[in-house]
Design an enzyme around this catalytic site. Structure first.
Site, PDB file in Angstrom:
ATOM      1  N   HIS A 242       0.675  -1.356  -0.163  1.00  0.00           N
ATOM      2  CA  HIS A 242      -0.095  -0.206   0.062  1.00  0.00           C
ATOM      3  C   HIS A 242       0.909   1.187   0.114  1.00  0.00           C
ATOM      4  O   HIS A 242       0.309   2.271   0.183  1.00  0.00           O
ATOM      5  CB  HIS A 242      -0.977  -0.140   1.278  1.00  0.00           C
TER       6      HIS A 242
ATOM      7  N   ASP B 165       2.747   2.169  -2.706  1.00  0.00           N
ATOM      8  CA  ASP B 165       2.938   2.475  -3.873  1.00  0.00           C
ATOM      9  C   ASP B 165       2.317   3.828  -4.409  1.00  0.00           C
ATOM     10  O   ASP B 165       2.596   4.299  -5.348  1.00  0.00           O
ATOM     11  CB  ASP B 165       2.744   1.404  -5.077  1.00  0.00           C
TER      12      ASP B 165
ATOM     13  N   GLY C 240      -8.474 -12.477  -8.244  1.00  0.00           N
ATOM     14  CA  GLY C 240      -9.170 -12.049  -6.922  1.00  0.00           C
ATOM     15  C   GLY C 240      -8.172 -12.694  -5.887  1.00  0.00           C
ATOM     16  O   GLY C 240      -8.463 -12.907  -4.701  1.00  0.00           O
TER      17      GLY C 240
ATOM     18  N   LEU D 180      -2.878 -11.645  -6.993  1.00  0.00           N
ATOM     19  CA  LEU D 180      -1.400 -11.811  -7.762  1.00  0.00           C
ATOM     20  C   LEU D 180      -1.574 -11.029  -8.992  1.00  0.00           C
ATOM     21  O   LEU D 180      -0.725 -11.037 -10.133  1.00  0.00           O
ATOM     22  CB  LEU D 180      -1.339 -13.114  -8.341  1.00  0.00           C
TER      23      LEU D 180
ATOM     24  N   SER E  74      -3.830 -10.120 -11.758  1.00  0.00           N
ATOM     25  CA  SER E  74      -4.489 -10.738 -12.868  1.00  0.00           C
ATOM     26  C   SER E  74      -4.848  -9.323 -13.734  1.00  0.00           C
ATOM     27  O   SER E  74      -4.450  -9.378 -14.902  1.00  0.00           O
ATOM     28  CB  SER E  74      -5.360 -11.852 -12.800  1.00  0.00           C
TER      29      SER E  74
ATOM     30  N   ASP F 236       1.749  -2.899  -9.534  1.00  0.00           N
ATOM     31  CA  ASP F 236       1.271  -4.224 -10.189  1.00  0.00           C
ATOM     32  C   ASP F 236       1.799  -4.167 -11.632  1.00  0.00           C
ATOM     33  O   ASP F 236       2.422  -5.098 -12.340  1.00  0.00           O
ATOM     34  CB  ASP F 236       0.030  -4.429 -10.091  1.00  0.00           C
TER      35      ASP F 236
ATOM     36  N   TYR G 208     -10.243  -0.567  -0.840  1.00  0.00           N
ATOM     37  CA  TYR G 208      -9.251  -0.200  -1.124  1.00  0.00           C
ATOM     38  C   TYR G 208      -9.119   1.385  -1.295  1.00  0.00           C
ATOM     39  O   TYR G 208      -8.259   2.012  -0.795  1.00  0.00           O
ATOM     40  CB  TYR G 208      -8.780  -0.825  -2.682  1.00  0.00           C
TER      41      TYR G 208
HETATM   42  C1  GLA Z   1      -3.174  -3.455  -5.074  1.00  0.00           C
HETATM   43  C2  GLA Z   1      -2.936  -2.493  -6.030  1.00  0.00           C
HETATM   44  C3  GLA Z   1      -1.471  -1.979  -5.819  1.00  0.00           C
HETATM   45  C4  GLA Z   1      -0.903  -1.762  -4.334  1.00  0.00           C
HETATM   46  C5  GLA Z   1      -1.207  -3.186  -3.650  1.00  0.00           C
HETATM   47  C6  GLA Z   1      -1.085  -3.050  -2.118  1.00  0.00           C
HETATM   48  O1  GLA Z   1      -2.491  -4.744  -5.718  1.00  0.00           O
HETATM   49  O2  GLA Z   1      -3.009  -2.641  -7.256  1.00  0.00           O
HETATM   50  O3  GLA Z   1      -1.101  -0.716  -6.521  1.00  0.00           O
HETATM   51  O4  GLA Z   1      -1.337  -0.746  -3.807  1.00  0.00           O
HETATM   52  O5  GLA Z   1      -2.584  -3.369  -3.806  1.00  0.00           O
HETATM   53  O6  GLA Z   1       0.524  -2.971  -1.987  1.00  0.00           O
END
Ligand code: GLA
Length: 394
Positions: free
Chosen positions: A37, A39, A124, A127, A129, A174, A224
């Site tokens: 979290h 990023d 979900g 990872l 996707s 990601d 989120y």
């Molecule tokens: C998800 C978001 C990322 C990041 C992570 C938590 O995967 O897509 O940008 O914030 O949660 O680190």
């Protein structure tokens, strides 16, 4: 190793479009060793691409239509590239339309395509996707229509798609990992500048094993975006009080405490977690490069506790799994991974103990929640790439 997925996707193409695909592309999912979290808050992250992919079978056409066949959903969608696109009711389509829209807005020209795709990245499960889907499509458009986009631009286009067409205000980790991944290498990414460096995942004698809680989440509804709002609120107050500070990561805990009353308890604890986590990533990168796995494991445990109690993005199933895993012999560290509210834990386990840990945790998890946990022993792999027969070996 990806042969099965590739053949399956080729066949899907053949049955959807009645001809052979011309090109094959593979877009990987990711793990994140530490830095959760942060990023979207000027932090550093330590992700890597993995050997689970979305495979795209592609053929260029002479008309102005892009047609998708999503084998895993048994669903199709077509649109005309000369028309402006807006979000639709199928979520999977929005990831792709958002990419198209971002590229179209930049004035680049795109023609017709037929695309079938299929995936070995569980959805979900934390990872990424979705990043593989967005960035895989951006990569394909770039290659086939010579758009001259850099890898950084491809990552940002993927992220923009998620913000504008899907509605999740994700960070960049990601997408960056899916595009920039390298075999055996972890990426140390500065999410502020997008500067990054690679280093060997030096975990000899240990493995990183993922345990999937099988609690599915989507960040559209998971909380989120709420976390991001809590953090933004905290940041606003911090910058009002300390305008001389340039980057979020440079605020101290003392400054945060100073702003506590004004920002409220919730934003305070979210920001507290973030400032601590940003520091942990720097320590973890050092530990990893020096092969100090005991310390790395300790940092993973601290991250879990922060994610669970301060950032509050874990869930009962993940907390149980992590707590029980940590008690096992040979486990150096365990934590939930990714955005949270379900998905996987990442576990650093001595090689000789991996099998028994899996056996014990699967049994305990089943007894507690009546859910069969899944286990992924992933390998750190290359980022998005075109698959060429006899050339590209994964
Ligand atoms: C998800 C978001 C990322 C990041 C992570 C938590 O995967 O897509 O940008 O914030 O949660 O680190």
């Amino acid at each position: 190793m990806q042969e099965k997925l590739i053949n399956y996707t080729r066949e899907a193409f053949q049955s959807a479009f009645g001809s052979q695909a011309e090109r094959i592309f593979l877009a990987p999912g990711r793990i994140n060793i530490i830095g959760e979290h942060v990023d979207y808050s000027d932090g550093f992250v330590l992700p890597a691409a993995i050997d689970k992919h979305i495979c795209f079978a592609v053929k260029k056409t002479k008309d102005s239509k892009i047609s998708f066949f999503a084998k895993d959903f048994n669903d199709s969608f077509s649109f005309d590239v000369t028309e402006k696109q807006t979000p639709v009711s199928q979520t999977w389509v929005n990831y792709l339309l958002g990419v198209f829209n971002a590229i179209q807005e930049s004035g680049k020209e795109i023609g017709g395509l037929e695309i079938a795709f299929s995936s070995t990245i569980p959805m979900g499960s934390g990872l990424s996707s979705s990043a593989a889907l967005e960035c895989g499509f951006a990569y394909i458009l770039n290659e086939i229509f010579d758009l001259d986009l850099t890898k950084k631009e491809l990552s940002l286009i993927g992220q923009k798609s998620e913000h504008t067409f899907v509605g999740v205000k994700c960070g960049i980790m990601d997408q960056f990992s899916s595009v920039f991944g390298k075999e055996h290498q972890v990426i140390m990414l500065d999410c502020n500048s997008l500067d990054h460096q690679y280093f060997e995942a030096n975990i000899e004698g240990c493995s990183l094993v993922l345990f999937d809680s099988c609690v599915k989440h989507t960040h559209l509804t998971s909380g989120y975006n709420d976390r991001r709002n809590d953090v933004d609120n905290g940041k606003k107050i911090l910058w009002k009080k300390f305008p001389e500070i340039e980057k979020f990561r440079d605020f101290t805990i003392e400054m945060l405490d100073d702003a506590r009353a004004e920002m409220g308890e919730i934003s305070h604890k979210r920001c507290y977690y973030l400032l601590k986590e940003i520091k942990r990533v720097e320590k973890a990168a050092k530990a990893l490069s020096e092969g100090d796995l005991d310390y790395l494991g300790q940092l993973l445990n601290e991250t879990h506790s922060g994610l669970s109690t301060e950032f509050e993005v874990s869930c009962n199933e993940l907390d149980f799994m992590v707590e029980e895993t940590s008690k096992e012999l040979g486990v150096l560290g365990a934590r939930m991974m990714g955005g949270g509210f379900g998905g996987c834990s990442i576990n650093l386990i001595k090689d000789e103990n991996v099998d028994i840990v899996i056996e014990n945790i699967s049994a305990k998890y089943k007894a507690a929640f009546n859910i069969e946990m899944k286990v992924y022993r992933v390998k750190i792999s290359d980022g998005i790439n075109e698959y060429k027969e006899n050339e590209f070996v994964i």
